[in-house]
Scaffold this motif. Sequence first.
Motif, short mmCIF file in Angstrom:
data_model
loop_
_atom_site.label_atom_id
_atom_site.label_comp_id
_atom_site.label_asym_id
_atom_site.label_seq_id
_atom_site.Cartn_x
_atom_site.Cartn_y
_atom_site.Cartn_z
N GLY A 106 -5.37 -4.57 7.90
CA GLY A 106 -4.69 -4.80 6.80
C GLY A 106 -4.75 -3.93 5.57
O GLY A 106 -4.70 -4.21 4.37
N ILE A 107 -5.17 -2.71 5.91
CA ILE A 107 -5.47 -1.70 4.84
C ILE A 107 -4.52 -1.24 4.02
O ILE A 107 -4.41 -1.23 2.73
N LEU A 108 -3.38 -0.86 4.73
CA LEU A 108 -2.25 -0.05 4.18
C LEU A 108 -1.04 -1.16 3.34
O LEU A 108 -1.21 -2.16 4.28
N PRO A 109 -0.48 -0.92 2.54
CA PRO A 109 0.80 -1.63 2.12
C PRO A 109 2.05 -1.36 2.92
O PRO A 109 3.16 -1.65 2.20
N THR A 125 3.47 -1.41 7.27
CA THR A 125 3.18 -1.98 8.63
C THR A 125 3.48 -0.98 9.69
O THR A 125 4.37 -0.97 10.15
N GLU A 126 2.67 0.10 10.19
CA GLU A 126 2.84 1.17 10.70
C GLU A 126 1.64 1.53 11.71
O GLU A 126 1.33 2.55 11.72
N PRO A 127 0.84 0.54 12.29
CA PRO A 127 -0.17 0.65 13.08
C PRO A 127 -0.09 1.39 14.29
O PRO A 127 1.03 1.52 14.98
N GLU A 128 -1.03 2.15 14.79
CA GLU A 128 -0.84 2.79 15.87
C GLU A 128 -0.99 1.92 17.19
O GLU A 128 -0.35 2.42 18.22
N GLY A 179 6.94 -3.28 4.05
CA GLY A 179 5.70 -3.61 3.39
C GLY A 179 4.70 -3.80 4.04
O GLY A 179 4.61 -4.19 5.37
N GLY A 180 3.58 -4.25 3.61
CA GLY A 180 2.34 -4.67 4.39
C GLY A 180 1.21 -5.40 3.43
O GLY A 180 1.52 -5.44 2.03
N SER A 181 0.48 -6.07 3.78
CA SER A 181 -0.05 -5.94 5.43
C SER A 181 0.77 -6.95 6.24
O SER A 181 0.87 -7.03 7.47
N SER A 182 1.46 -8.02 5.51
CA SER A 182 2.05 -9.08 6.30
C SER A 182 3.40 -8.66 6.60
O SER A 182 4.46 -9.39 6.34
N ARG A 185 2.78 -10.68 -1.22
CA ARG A 185 3.90 -10.13 -2.33
C ARG A 185 4.62 -8.83 -2.06
O ARG A 185 5.57 -8.92 -2.15
N ILE A 186 4.00 -7.96 -1.30
CA ILE A 186 4.67 -6.72 -1.37
C ILE A 186 5.68 -6.77 -0.20
O ILE A 186 6.65 -6.31 -0.37
N PRO A 187 5.20 -7.30 1.05
CA PRO A 187 6.31 -7.45 1.88
C PRO A 187 7.39 -8.52 1.46
O PRO A 187 8.52 -8.12 2.01
N ALA A 188 6.92 -9.58 0.66
CA ALA A 188 8.09 -10.43 0.14
C ALA A 188 9.16 -9.59 -0.50
O ALA A 188 10.23 -9.80 -0.55
#
Length: 488
Positions: free
Chosen positions: A108-111, A113-116, A132-135, A160-163
């Motif tokens: 859940g580190i970055l804002p 959602t692009e995990p390896e 957005g992220g992390s959700s 809130r960011i992904p919303a």
Amino acid sequence: MKKGEVSPAELLEEAITRAERVNGRLNAIVIGMHVIARARARGQLPDGPFRGVPFLMKDMATAYAGVPLQAASRLYRGNVPAHHAELTERFLRAGLVVFGKTNSPEFGILPTTEPELYGPTHNPWRLGYSPGGSSGGAAAAVAAGIVPMAHGGDGGGSIRIPASCCGLFGFKPTRARNPVGPDVSESFYGFAAEHVLSRTVRDSAAALDATAGPEATAMYHAPAPYQGFLAALGSPPEKLRIAFTSDPLLHGAEPHPDNRRAVEETAKLLEKLGHHVEPARPRFEAREFAKGFFLHFSALVAAEIRAAEAFLGRPAKREDVERTTWLLNLVGRSTDAGTFVYYRRKLFDVQRAIAGFFQDHDILLTPTIGRPPVPHGTLLAKGLEEGMQELVARLDRPELLRLPRLLDMAVDRAYAFSPFTPVFNVTGQPSASVPLHWNADGLPIGTMLTARFGEDARLFRLCAQIEEVQSFRARRAPVHAAASPGLS
């Protein structure tokens, strides 16, 4: 469902069908739970407020017994918890039927959602753009019409960011309003809160009614509301003193004109609704806060990797996690206790400053994030910066992190994208992103409303008042799972 027009099993199959229509393009759901969900939907479900409603949970922090919990990390590949988290128990008692887990960045580190491990999640409003992220996986699934709401967590803006990026309502409750146990007594020093992303205020309030309340293993809990959150929507809010600003609360670039314009238009709407609205902002040492929050995050990552070593039965290696995660681990490992406590005090200074600001204001209105949704890769290091980061990570030399601008560029990118949300994770206040605006490119722009500590019901009432005059449900993302325009 309550009228008997559809059964839980039928509704679940519709949700699974919807997921199959669009998840190949979105990559929102990364762990399937169809066998578990079908057995539950055919069984005797609790008569809760969401009996039979299909639901998705985030692959982060909140355990579902017998289902992998990997935090989008190779480090935890194969980790299968033996028991439910308390929040999961409450979701299930509410009658929800969980049929999958959603994507997030590693730990859940970055804002974004692009995990390896799982690959990037795409924004339903524009493929190739971040949700957005992390959700981010949860937001993409709700925005694409797979489910009406989905579980998320917010440690620095991660609901809130992904919303904001996906045109949804995202509510971060007051600290300790929802449970985090039984395996931990506090999540991310109390900064993190679990809840849902939804299309409506009503669903978010009803979900919080179903899950909020003390738990035996917690260090503390939020003050009880005087009535249910859903019941609070039955009356409009009193005339509120609302401050607004578009100036970044943390250091970084000025917000994009689209995000600034969204705040100005929302301020005018609130004034028309009868509230007292004035430009004002809290004052505190923004750079000290930004450094303190970064050090706290780094220390958390270092502690997480240290705890994971017991799970692995061996020391963790660079190859176990992504580069950014390993660099934060190096920062956390090399920060002395005195420095950590010094910056912890600095964060508490900000908490007191914000509390003082809210003595004279009921609500603060700001952008949710600093710019519209961005293409994938925008928030990641590239070129020489990427090469230097990887060299330091491979050498495992934390002292090299002091090279000029080596980490500063990455931190500045994150804070420029999200210079508002982390403040209210530290203060613990309820805070919501409201989807009122879309820019000329058709991308959603959220605005954020924050209330005093413990005043979740007041914030819900205000958001519901806004929703009544400017409905959130009127627009549909271009990538949507409904088979026909008649389905929503």
